[in-house]
Design a protein around this motif. Structure first.
Motif, mmCIF file in Angstrom:
data_model
loop_
_atom_site.group_PDB
_atom_site.id
_atom_site.type_symbol
_atom_site.label_atom_id
_atom_site.label_comp_id
_atom_site.label_asym_id
_atom_site.label_seq_id
_atom_site.Cartn_x
_atom_site.Cartn_y
_atom_site.Cartn_z
ATOM 1 N N ARG A 100 27.347 46.155 -87.635
ATOM 2 C CA ARG A 100 27.638 45.645 -86.315
ATOM 3 C C ARG A 100 29.036 46.121 -85.807
ATOM 4 N N ILE A 101 29.295 47.198 -84.918
ATOM 5 C CA ILE A 101 30.425 47.401 -84.600
ATOM 6 C C ILE A 101 30.947 46.764 -83.043
ATOM 7 N N ILE A 102 31.872 46.208 -82.722
ATOM 8 C CA ILE A 102 32.532 45.383 -81.736
ATOM 9 C C ILE A 102 33.707 46.413 -81.226
ATOM 10 N N VAL A 103 33.550 46.915 -79.964
ATOM 11 C CA VAL A 103 34.778 47.841 -79.567
ATOM 12 C C VAL A 103 35.140 47.266 -77.888
ATOM 13 N N ASP A 104 34.974 46.271 -77.614
ATOM 14 C CA ASP A 104 35.272 45.996 -76.363
ATOM 15 C C ASP A 104 36.787 45.923 -76.029
ATOM 16 N N ASP A 105 37.237 46.197 -74.776
ATOM 17 C CA ASP A 105 38.458 46.225 -74.287
ATOM 18 C C ASP A 105 39.278 47.343 -75.094
ATOM 19 N N ASN A 106 38.829 48.633 -74.953
ATOM 20 C CA ASN A 106 39.780 49.594 -75.294
ATOM 21 C C ASN A 106 39.724 50.501 -74.507
ATOM 22 N N PRO A 107 40.997 51.070 -74.405
ATOM 23 C CA PRO A 107 41.239 52.407 -72.971
ATOM 24 C C PRO A 107 40.402 53.513 -73.483
ATOM 25 N N TRP A 108 39.362 53.825 -73.522
ATOM 26 C CA TRP A 108 38.586 54.988 -73.941
ATOM 27 C C TRP A 108 38.925 56.220 -73.060
ATOM 28 N N HIS A 109 39.027 57.285 -73.857
ATOM 29 C CA HIS A 109 38.737 58.874 -73.207
ATOM 30 C C HIS A 109 37.658 59.311 -73.385
ATOM 31 N N CYS A 110 36.740 59.208 -72.254
ATOM 32 C CA CYS A 110 35.380 59.911 -72.690
ATOM 33 C C CYS A 110 35.409 61.198 -72.520
ATOM 34 N N ASP A 111 35.083 61.895 -73.867
ATOM 35 C CA ASP A 111 34.817 63.483 -73.881
ATOM 36 C C ASP A 111 34.123 63.760 -74.925
ATOM 37 N N CYS A 112 33.884 64.872 -75.295
ATOM 38 C CA CYS A 112 32.880 65.272 -76.318
ATOM 39 C C CYS A 112 32.909 64.435 -77.560
ATOM 40 N N ALA A 113 34.138 64.445 -78.195
ATOM 41 C CA ALA A 113 33.849 63.598 -79.558
ATOM 42 C C ALA A 113 33.600 62.319 -79.340
ATOM 43 N N LEU A 114 33.820 61.640 -78.272
ATOM 44 C CA LEU A 114 33.503 60.327 -78.041
ATOM 45 C C LEU A 114 31.952 60.108 -77.941
ATOM 46 N N GLN A 115 31.412 61.262 -77.219
ATOM 47 C CA GLN A 115 29.852 61.301 -76.776
ATOM 48 C C GLN A 115 29.318 61.430 -78.176
ATOM 49 N N GLN A 116 29.660 62.350 -79.175
ATOM 50 C CA GLN A 116 29.027 62.614 -80.431
ATOM 51 C C GLN A 116 29.082 61.295 -81.303
ATOM 52 N N ALA A 117 30.116 60.631 -81.237
ATOM 53 C CA ALA A 117 30.373 59.410 -82.111
ATOM 54 C C ALA A 117 29.358 58.433 -81.507
ATOM 55 N N ILE A 118 29.452 58.231 -80.140
ATOM 56 C CA ILE A 118 28.366 57.387 -79.610
ATOM 57 C C ILE A 118 26.943 57.401 -80.004
ATOM 58 N N GLY A 119 26.732 58.946 -80.125
ATOM 59 C CA GLY A 119 25.314 59.279 -80.606
ATOM 60 C C GLY A 119 25.055 58.877 -81.988
ATOM 61 N N GLY A 120 26.069 58.815 -82.834
ATOM 62 C CA GLY A 120 25.910 58.390 -84.176
ATOM 63 C C GLY A 120 25.454 56.956 -84.305
ATOM 64 N N MET A 121 25.573 56.162 -83.255
ATOM 65 C CA MET A 121 25.707 54.675 -83.250
ATOM 66 C C MET A 121 24.343 54.365 -82.511
ATOM 67 N N ALA A 122 23.244 55.081 -82.801
ATOM 68 C CA ALA A 122 21.878 54.416 -82.450
ATOM 69 C C ALA A 122 21.607 53.210 -82.618
ATOM 70 N N HIS A 123 22.003 52.663 -83.831
ATOM 71 C CA HIS A 123 21.688 51.218 -84.312
ATOM 72 C C HIS A 123 22.532 50.212 -83.748
ATOM 73 N N ASN A 124 23.725 50.818 -83.000
ATOM 74 C CA ASN A 124 24.791 49.968 -82.312
ATOM 75 C C ASN A 124 24.600 50.240 -80.740
ATOM 76 N N HIS A 125 23.446 49.876 -80.126
ATOM 77 C CA HIS A 125 23.373 50.417 -78.660
ATOM 78 C C HIS A 125 23.935 49.362 -78.018
ATOM 79 N N GLU A 126 24.280 48.039 -78.475
ATOM 80 C CA GLU A 126 25.098 47.104 -77.702
ATOM 81 C C GLU A 126 26.404 47.555 -77.578
ATOM 82 N N ALA A 127 26.938 47.750 -78.819
ATOM 83 C CA ALA A 127 28.237 48.332 -78.654
ATOM 84 C C ALA A 127 28.599 49.473 -77.895
ATOM 85 N N ALA A 128 27.665 50.409 -77.951
ATOM 86 C CA ALA A 128 27.925 51.667 -77.119
ATOM 87 C C ALA A 128 27.694 51.192 -75.738
#
Length: 260
Positions: A142-170
């Motif tokens: 279970r990954i907690i990623v709240d309150d980070n200044p994310w830059h939404c780009d291709c790499a992050l989209q792919q990383a989020i795609g690999g967190m299917a079991h962490n929908h809440e974190a995504a």
């Protein structure tokens, strides 16, 4: 008092002392095993160590962490990076708390070696802007990623795609900046654009513009070269015309008269 009683009276306290020492060794690891600025307590229920390094002004992850660490708290420090294989060897690690630090990026191997055992990973309240596309790929925690200044780009989209079991974190990933201007401040899951294709199209467009610029420069040079040669030829022709014609020789005139 006979010899047997005397022996028992001395042996029993010694056994109790040895038993106490063994229990202390099991419950309180030696100082040489515990990183500086941390406390290490053995939890008999978890069959491992609870290592707490909170608020220790750490700027990097301590080296040589005890291999039987089960809970590792590194929160409220000044840790700026998570090197590849930083936790390799901690095969019993179940919970890792890295919240309230200064981590900015995560590489592909930041959590290498603990993918199979880790159950909770807290990365909240850091400075994370970008991650490798495979940073979370093999994690089941279970990954907690709240309150980070994310830059939404291709790499992050792919990383989020690999967190299917962490929908809440995504769902808690908010874009501080983005490849798409109107996405700033919005949840990343609201992005309905393939940012990887967008980046590819942007790259293709940049290459096209660059090629057109080179082509235009070559054409301009050719035109300049031709015009310059034409100008030089015109000047040379005018110079030839400006030269005085040669006067006829007297012998030539006599020869003409004789022929007549």
């Amino acid at each position: 008092m006979n010899l047997l009683d005397l022996w028992l009276s001395r042996s029993i306290p010694m056994c109790l002392l040895l038993q106490s020492l063994v229990l202390m060794a099991l419950c309180f690891p030696s100082a040489s095993m515990c990183p500086k600025g941390c406390s290490c307590l053995r939890d008999p229920h978890l069959h491992g160590l609870n290592v707490t390094c909170s608020q220790s002004r750490l700027k990097e992850i301590p080296p040589n962490l005890p291999v039987d660490t089960v809970l590792l708290r590194l929160d409220h420090n000044q840790i700026g990076a998570v090197p590849d294989q930083a936790f390799r060897g901690l095969r019993l690690l179940r919970e890792l708390n890295l919240s309230y630090n200064a981590v900015e990026t995560l590489g592909e191997g930041s959590f290498s070696g603990i993918e199979g055992t880790l159950q909770v990973l807290d990365l909240s309240h850091n400075r994370i802007t970008s991650v490798h596309r495979d940073a979370f790929a093999r994690l089941k925690a279970r990954i907690i990623v709240d309150d980070n200044p994310w830059h939404c780009d291709c790499a992050l989209q792919q990383a989020i795609g690999g967190m299917a079991h962490n929908h809440e974190a995504a769902a808690r990933v908010l874009c501080r900046s983005s490849e798409i201007l109107d996405q700033e401040g919005r949840p990343f899951l609201a992005v309905d654009t393939d940012l990887c294709n967008l980046a590819k199209r942007t790259t293709d467009y940049a290459m096209l513009v660059t090629m057109f610029g080179w082509f235009a420069m070559v054409i301009s040079y050719v035109v300049y070269y031709v015009r310059q040669n034409q100008e030089d030829a015109r000047r040379h022709l005018e110079y030839l015309k400006s030269l005085p014609s040669k006067p006829k020789k007297p012998d030539d005139a006599d020869d003409i008269s004789t022929v007549v």
